[in-house]
Design a protein around this motif. Structure first.
Motif, mmCIF file in Angstrom:
data_model
loop_
_atom_site.group_PDB
_atom_site.id
_atom_site.type_symbol
_atom_site.label_atom_id
_atom_site.label_comp_id
_atom_site.label_asym_id
_atom_site.label_seq_id
_atom_site.Cartn_x
_atom_site.Cartn_y
_atom_site.Cartn_z
ATOM 1 N N ALA A 19 3.225 6.139 5.281
ATOM 2 C CA ALA A 19 1.843 5.852 5.655
ATOM 3 C C ALA A 19 1.392 6.889 6.671
ATOM 4 O O ALA A 19 2.208 7.428 7.421
ATOM 5 C CB ALA A 19 1.706 4.449 6.226
ATOM 6 N N ARG A 20 0.099 7.166 6.683
ATOM 7 C CA ARG A 20 -0.443 8.165 7.594
ATOM 8 C C ARG A 20 -1.876 7.787 7.961
ATOM 9 O O ARG A 20 -2.700 7.513 7.098
ATOM 10 C CB ARG A 20 -0.432 9.532 6.931
ATOM 11 N N GLY A 33 -8.972 5.445 9.242
ATOM 12 C CA GLY A 33 -8.428 4.957 7.992
ATOM 13 C C GLY A 33 -6.950 5.286 7.923
ATOM 14 O O GLY A 33 -6.398 5.927 8.819
ATOM 15 N N PHE A 34 -6.292 4.843 6.852
ATOM 16 C CA PHE A 34 -4.909 5.232 6.645
ATOM 17 C C PHE A 34 -4.590 5.263 5.166
ATOM 18 O O PHE A 34 -5.221 4.597 4.354
ATOM 19 C CB PHE A 34 -3.934 4.328 7.408
ATOM 20 N N LEU A 35 -3.613 6.100 4.846
ATOM 21 C CA LEU A 35 -3.071 6.216 3.501
ATOM 22 C C LEU A 35 -1.733 5.520 3.479
ATOM 23 O O LEU A 35 -1.001 5.536 4.469
ATOM 24 C CB LEU A 35 -2.863 7.682 3.134
ATOM 25 N N VAL A 36 -1.388 4.934 2.350
ATOM 26 C CA VAL A 36 -0.060 4.361 2.172
ATOM 27 C C VAL A 36 0.405 4.682 0.760
ATOM 28 O O VAL A 36 -0.377 4.617 -0.191
ATOM 29 C CB VAL A 36 -0.039 2.834 2.456
ATOM 30 N N GLN A 37 1.667 5.056 0.648
ATOM 31 C CA GLN A 37 2.265 5.323 -0.657
ATOM 32 C C GLN A 37 3.572 4.549 -0.760
ATOM 33 O O GLN A 37 4.441 4.673 0.097
ATOM 34 C CB GLN A 37 2.530 6.818 -0.838
ATOM 35 N N VAL A 38 3.663 3.737 -1.794
ATOM 36 C CA VAL A 38 4.869 2.953 -2.066
ATOM 37 C C VAL A 38 5.103 3.002 -3.571
ATOM 38 O O VAL A 38 4.190 2.713 -4.354
ATOM 39 C CB VAL A 38 4.724 1.490 -1.584
ATOM 40 N N ASP A 39 6.326 3.374 -3.961
ATOM 41 C CA ASP A 39 6.703 3.465 -5.374
ATOM 42 C C ASP A 39 5.739 4.340 -6.168
ATOM 43 O O ASP A 39 5.364 4.013 -7.294
ATOM 44 C CB ASP A 39 6.805 2.074 -5.998
ATOM 45 N N GLY A 40 5.305 5.450 -5.557
ATOM 46 C CA GLY A 40 4.433 6.382 -6.239
ATOM 47 C C GLY A 40 2.975 5.974 -6.316
ATOM 48 O O GLY A 40 2.156 6.712 -6.863
ATOM 49 N N LEU A 42 -0.476 5.450 -4.522
ATOM 50 C CA LEU A 42 -1.210 5.868 -3.335
ATOM 51 C C LEU A 42 -2.444 4.994 -3.163
ATOM 52 O O LEU A 42 -3.196 4.774 -4.114
ATOM 53 C CB LEU A 42 -1.628 7.337 -3.480
ATOM 54 N N ARG A 43 -2.648 4.515 -1.950
ATOM 55 C CA ARG A 43 -3.818 3.697 -1.610
ATOM 56 C C ARG A 43 -4.372 4.173 -0.268
ATOM 57 O O ARG A 43 -3.654 4.760 0.545
ATOM 58 C CB ARG A 43 -3.452 2.219 -1.478
ATOM 59 N N ALA A 44 -5.656 3.889 -0.031
ATOM 60 C CA ALA A 44 -6.290 4.179 1.251
ATOM 61 C C ALA A 44 -7.062 2.939 1.685
ATOM 62 O O ALA A 44 -7.641 2.231 0.859
ATOM 63 C CB ALA A 44 -7.237 5.368 1.137
ATOM 64 N N TYR A 45 -7.033 2.683 2.996
ATOM 65 C CA TYR A 45 -7.726 1.533 3.569
ATOM 66 C C TYR A 45 -8.393 1.925 4.880
ATOM 67 O O TYR A 45 -7.925 2.841 5.569
ATOM 68 C CB TYR A 45 -6.736 0.394 3.867
ATOM 69 N N GLU A 83 -0.210 -2.485 -2.168
ATOM 70 C CA GLU A 83 -0.919 -2.196 -3.417
ATOM 71 C C GLU A 83 -2.270 -2.879 -3.523
ATOM 72 O O GLU A 83 -3.148 -2.413 -4.232
ATOM 73 C CB GLU A 83 -0.057 -2.539 -4.646
ATOM 74 N N SER A 84 -2.487 -3.976 -2.783
ATOM 75 C CA SER A 84 -3.758 -4.701 -2.878
ATOM 76 C C SER A 84 -4.474 -4.849 -1.546
ATOM 77 O O SER A 84 -5.666 -5.145 -1.519
ATOM 78 C CB SER A 84 -3.513 -6.104 -3.455
#
Length: 113
Positions: A19-20, A33-40, A42-45, A83-84
């Motif tokens: 996460a970043r 905001g932040f980015l998160v990547q899990v199991d390939g 990518l999401r942003a919140y 993921e959600s």
């Protein structure tokens, strides 16, 4: 802030899981905001907990629970599915983080605000 797309990070700088945090704008109150990547995936919140409107992290890029694939609000220990964005434990259970559209182009992660 009007809807705009911005490059906020290089994909190669984001682990998996990883996460970043990112900021858009200047002055005392830039958009967080932040980015998160899990199991390939990518999401942003938006970096805002739905409970008390605090940022999820207290320092740096500390969003993920160590050894688990969940996001954590450092202020109130709420847990969210990456993921959600759904809160699955804590004072805001059943509520969600605000998602942002994101995509990768030429190795850069773009986010639409």
């Amino acid at each position: 802030m009007s809807e705009v797309a911005r490059a906020v990070a290089r994909l190669a700088d984001l682990g998996d899981p990883g996460a970043r945090e990112f900021f858009v704008g200047e002055g005392d109150w830039p958009f967080r905001g932040f980015l998160v990547q899990v199991d390939g995936q990518l999401r942003a919140y938006a970096n805002v907990c739905p409970h008390k409107r605090h940022p999820l992290n207290l320092a740096g890029d500390e969003f993920l629970v160590p050894g688990a694939k969940l996001l954590r609000c450092a202020s109130h220990q709420a847990l969210f599915e990456p993921e959600s964005g759904l809160c699955v434990f804590g004072p805001c259970a059943g509520r969600s983080l605000t998602p942002l559209e994101c995509w990768v182009a030429d190795g850069e992660v773009f986010v639409r605000l």
